[in-house]
Write an enzyme that holds these catalytic residues in place. Structure first.
Site, PDB file in Angstrom:
ATOM      1  N   HIS A   1     -14.777   1.145  -0.614  1.00  0.00           N
ATOM      2  CA  HIS A   1     -13.658   0.228  -0.333  1.00  0.00           C
ATOM      3  C   HIS A   1     -12.552   0.905   0.453  1.00  0.00           C
ATOM      4  O   HIS A   1     -11.435   0.394   0.521  1.00  0.00           O
ATOM      5  CB  HIS A   1     -13.106  -0.355  -1.642  1.00  0.00           C
ATOM      6  CG  HIS A   1     -14.040  -1.338  -2.281  1.00  0.00           C
ATOM      7  ND1 HIS A   1     -13.890  -1.783  -3.569  1.00  0.00           N
ATOM      8  CD2 HIS A   1     -15.159  -1.956  -1.813  1.00  0.00           C
ATOM      9  CE1 HIS A   1     -14.855  -2.648  -3.858  1.00  0.00           C
ATOM     10  NE2 HIS A   1     -15.651  -2.748  -2.810  1.00  0.00           N
TER      11      HIS A   1
ATOM     12  N   GLN B   1     -15.523   2.550  -5.909  1.00  0.00           N
ATOM     13  CA  GLN B   1     -14.829   1.365  -5.405  1.00  0.00           C
ATOM     14  C   GLN B   1     -13.335   1.684  -5.267  1.00  0.00           C
ATOM     15  O   GLN B   1     -12.587   0.886  -4.703  1.00  0.00           O
ATOM     16  CB  GLN B   1     -15.006   0.185  -6.363  1.00  0.00           C
ATOM     17  CG  GLN B   1     -16.459  -0.233  -6.565  1.00  0.00           C
ATOM     18  CD  GLN B   1     -16.583  -1.252  -7.668  1.00  0.00           C
ATOM     19  OE1 GLN B   1     -16.521  -2.473  -7.425  1.00  0.00           O
ATOM     20  NE2 GLN B   1     -16.741  -0.794  -8.895  1.00  0.00           N
TER      21      GLN B   1
ATOM     22  N   CYS C   1       1.047   5.014  16.424  1.00  0.00           N
ATOM     23  CA  CYS C   1      -0.213   5.699  16.135  1.00  0.00           C
ATOM     24  C   CYS C   1      -0.085   7.157  16.612  1.00  0.00           C
ATOM     25  O   CYS C   1       0.375   7.399  17.746  1.00  0.00           O
ATOM     26  CB  CYS C   1      -1.342   5.015  16.910  1.00  0.00           C
ATOM     27  SG  CYS C   1      -2.870   5.975  16.997  1.00  0.00           S
TER      28      CYS C   1
ATOM     29  N   TYR D   1       0.829  -1.213   0.000  1.00  0.00           N
ATOM     30  CA  TYR D   1       0.000   0.000   0.000  1.00  0.00           C
ATOM     31  C   TYR D   1       0.867   1.268   0.000  1.00  0.00           C
ATOM     32  O   TYR D   1       0.494   2.279  -0.592  1.00  0.00           O
ATOM     33  CB  TYR D   1      -0.996  -0.020   1.170  1.00  0.00           C
ATOM     34  CG  TYR D   1      -2.106  -1.014   0.902  1.00  0.00           C
ATOM     35  CD1 TYR D   1      -2.073  -2.311   1.403  1.00  0.00           C
ATOM     36  CD2 TYR D   1      -3.165  -0.662   0.061  1.00  0.00           C
ATOM     37  CE1 TYR D   1      -3.059  -3.234   1.107  1.00  0.00           C
ATOM     38  CE2 TYR D   1      -4.168  -1.584  -0.253  1.00  0.00           C
ATOM     39  CZ  TYR D   1      -4.100  -2.862   0.268  1.00  0.00           C
ATOM     40  OH  TYR D   1      -5.078  -3.780  -0.053  1.00  0.00           O
TER      41      TYR D   1
ATOM     42  N   THR E   1     -15.941  -0.032 -14.416  1.00  0.00           N
ATOM     43  CA  THR E   1     -15.881  -1.149 -13.475  1.00  0.00           C
ATOM     44  C   THR E   1     -16.254  -2.442 -14.193  1.00  0.00           C
ATOM     45  O   THR E   1     -17.115  -2.464 -15.049  1.00  0.00           O
ATOM     46  CB  THR E   1     -16.790  -0.921 -12.246  1.00  0.00           C
ATOM     47  OG1 THR E   1     -16.692  -2.057 -11.374  1.00  0.00           O
ATOM     48  CG2 THR E   1     -18.243  -0.694 -12.647  1.00  0.00           C
TER      49      THR E   1
ATOM     50  N   GLU F   1     -14.786  -1.745 -22.025  1.00  0.00           N
ATOM     51  CA  GLU F   1     -15.382  -2.933 -22.667  1.00  0.00           C
ATOM     52  C   GLU F   1     -16.483  -3.463 -21.763  1.00  0.00           C
ATOM     53  O   GLU F   1     -16.548  -3.099 -20.587  1.00  0.00           O
ATOM     54  CB  GLU F   1     -14.310  -4.005 -22.894  1.00  0.00           C
ATOM     55  CG  GLU F   1     -13.628  -4.429 -21.620  1.00  0.00           C
ATOM     56  CD  GLU F   1     -12.265  -5.078 -21.876  1.00  0.00           C
ATOM     57  OE1 GLU F   1     -11.755  -5.003 -23.002  1.00  0.00           O
ATOM     58  OE2 GLU F   1     -11.728  -5.651 -20.912  1.00  0.00           O
TER      59      GLU F   1
ATOM     60  N   CYS G   1      -5.896   2.931  13.538  1.00  0.00           N
ATOM     61  CA  CYS G   1      -5.200   2.184  14.591  1.00  0.00           C
ATOM     62  C   CYS G   1      -6.104   1.093  15.151  1.00  0.00           C
ATOM     63  O   CYS G   1      -7.222   1.351  15.586  1.00  0.00           O
ATOM     64  CB  CYS G   1      -4.807   3.159  15.712  1.00  0.00           C
ATOM     65  SG  CYS G   1      -4.014   2.348  17.116  1.00  0.00           S
TER      66      CYS G   1
END
Ligand code: APR
Length: 237
Positions: A115, A97, A142, A58, A183, A210, A123
């Protein structure tokens, strides 16, 4: 029948709307899940087993995002929101999303990130939720409780409950126009939103590169790159 010019509108976006901003999609050729194994990086079990790799995944996507810019499709949606709300044409709900912040940076005022959001972490010890651009690791304390080892991305992983579903289903139950943009319609519950909108009597539109998995459910379908397709199609209002 055709797309109404007034009424309640719900828009669902996916990775395809950010593709031309340089952020990868998931299931296209060369997509994120072709390069990375979601079972090792995007589930609670994966995080428990190897938080270091999950944070690194991430952190890298966050760095990509910080180098990316919103595109004309994001900006066209922001203009539609301004028009819809400004002329009081009806309720307007943008559900994404995507965990990027390109809708907000493109001018959208209200975005429901079902999402989660890549630029936020929370935390597990004290529940503190905060925005940040810097990298986070299992050792990062934190900012609220100062304990290390409890931070996780504020991202909904496979097997976790998406955010804002009550708001989304309430809006779908009363919507007159539902537009799905970029999507693949492969991940539920988002892939089921078009059926909910149809059951409420909405006109449903798919704008993508598509056909997706639930394309046949849409009343209207147009295909092409979002940066051209979305401003063109929204130009009718
Ligand atoms: N313009 C418009 N649409 C595009 C473009 C583009 N330039 N490039 C790709 N697309 C379309 C593809 O045709 C495809 O339908 O975007 C869609 C991307 O599909 P996915 O990669 O499956 O992304 P998405 O539908 O957002 O995935 C849903 O799956 O992995 C989870 O949590 C993740 O939110 C994600 C969810």
């Amino acid at each position: 029948m055709a797309a109404p010019e007034r009424g309640n509108i719900v828009i669902l976006t996916g990775a395809g709307i950010s593709a031309e901003s340089g952020l990868g999609t998931f299931r296209d050729k060369g997509g994120i899940w072709e390069k990375f194994d979601w079972q090792k990086l995007a589930t609670p079990e994966a995080f428990a087993a190897d938080p270091h790799s999950v944070h690194a995944f991430y952190n890298a996507r966050r760095d990509n995002l910080l180098a990316a810019e919103p595109n004309d499709a994001h900006r066209a949606l922001a203009a539609l929101e301004m028009l819809w709300r400004g002329e009081e044409r009806g309720d307007y709900l943008l559900v994404t999303q995507n965990i990027d912040d390109l809708h907000a940076r493109g001018g959208s005022m209200e975005v429901l990130h079902m999402h989660g959001e890549l630029l936020k972490s929370r935390c597990n010890f004290c529940g503190h939720l905060f925005e940040h651009e810097h990298a986070v690791s299992a050792r990062t304390p934190c900012p609220a409780c100062n304990k290390a080892g409890g931070l996780r991305p504020h991202v909904v992983w496979f097997g976790e409950m998406p955010l804002g579903l009550d708001t989304i289903y309430e809006a779908l139950g009363g919507c007159d126009l539902f537009i799905a943009i970029g999507t693949s319609g492969t991940v539920y519950p988002a892939a089921g939103f078009v059926a909910e909108a149809k059951a409420a009597g909405a006109w449903t539109v798919e704008l993508s590169l598509e056909p997706g998995e639930v394309s046949t459910l849409f009343d209207e379908r147009h295909y092409g790159p979002a940066t051209k397709l979305v401003p063109d199609w929204l130009g009718r209002f």
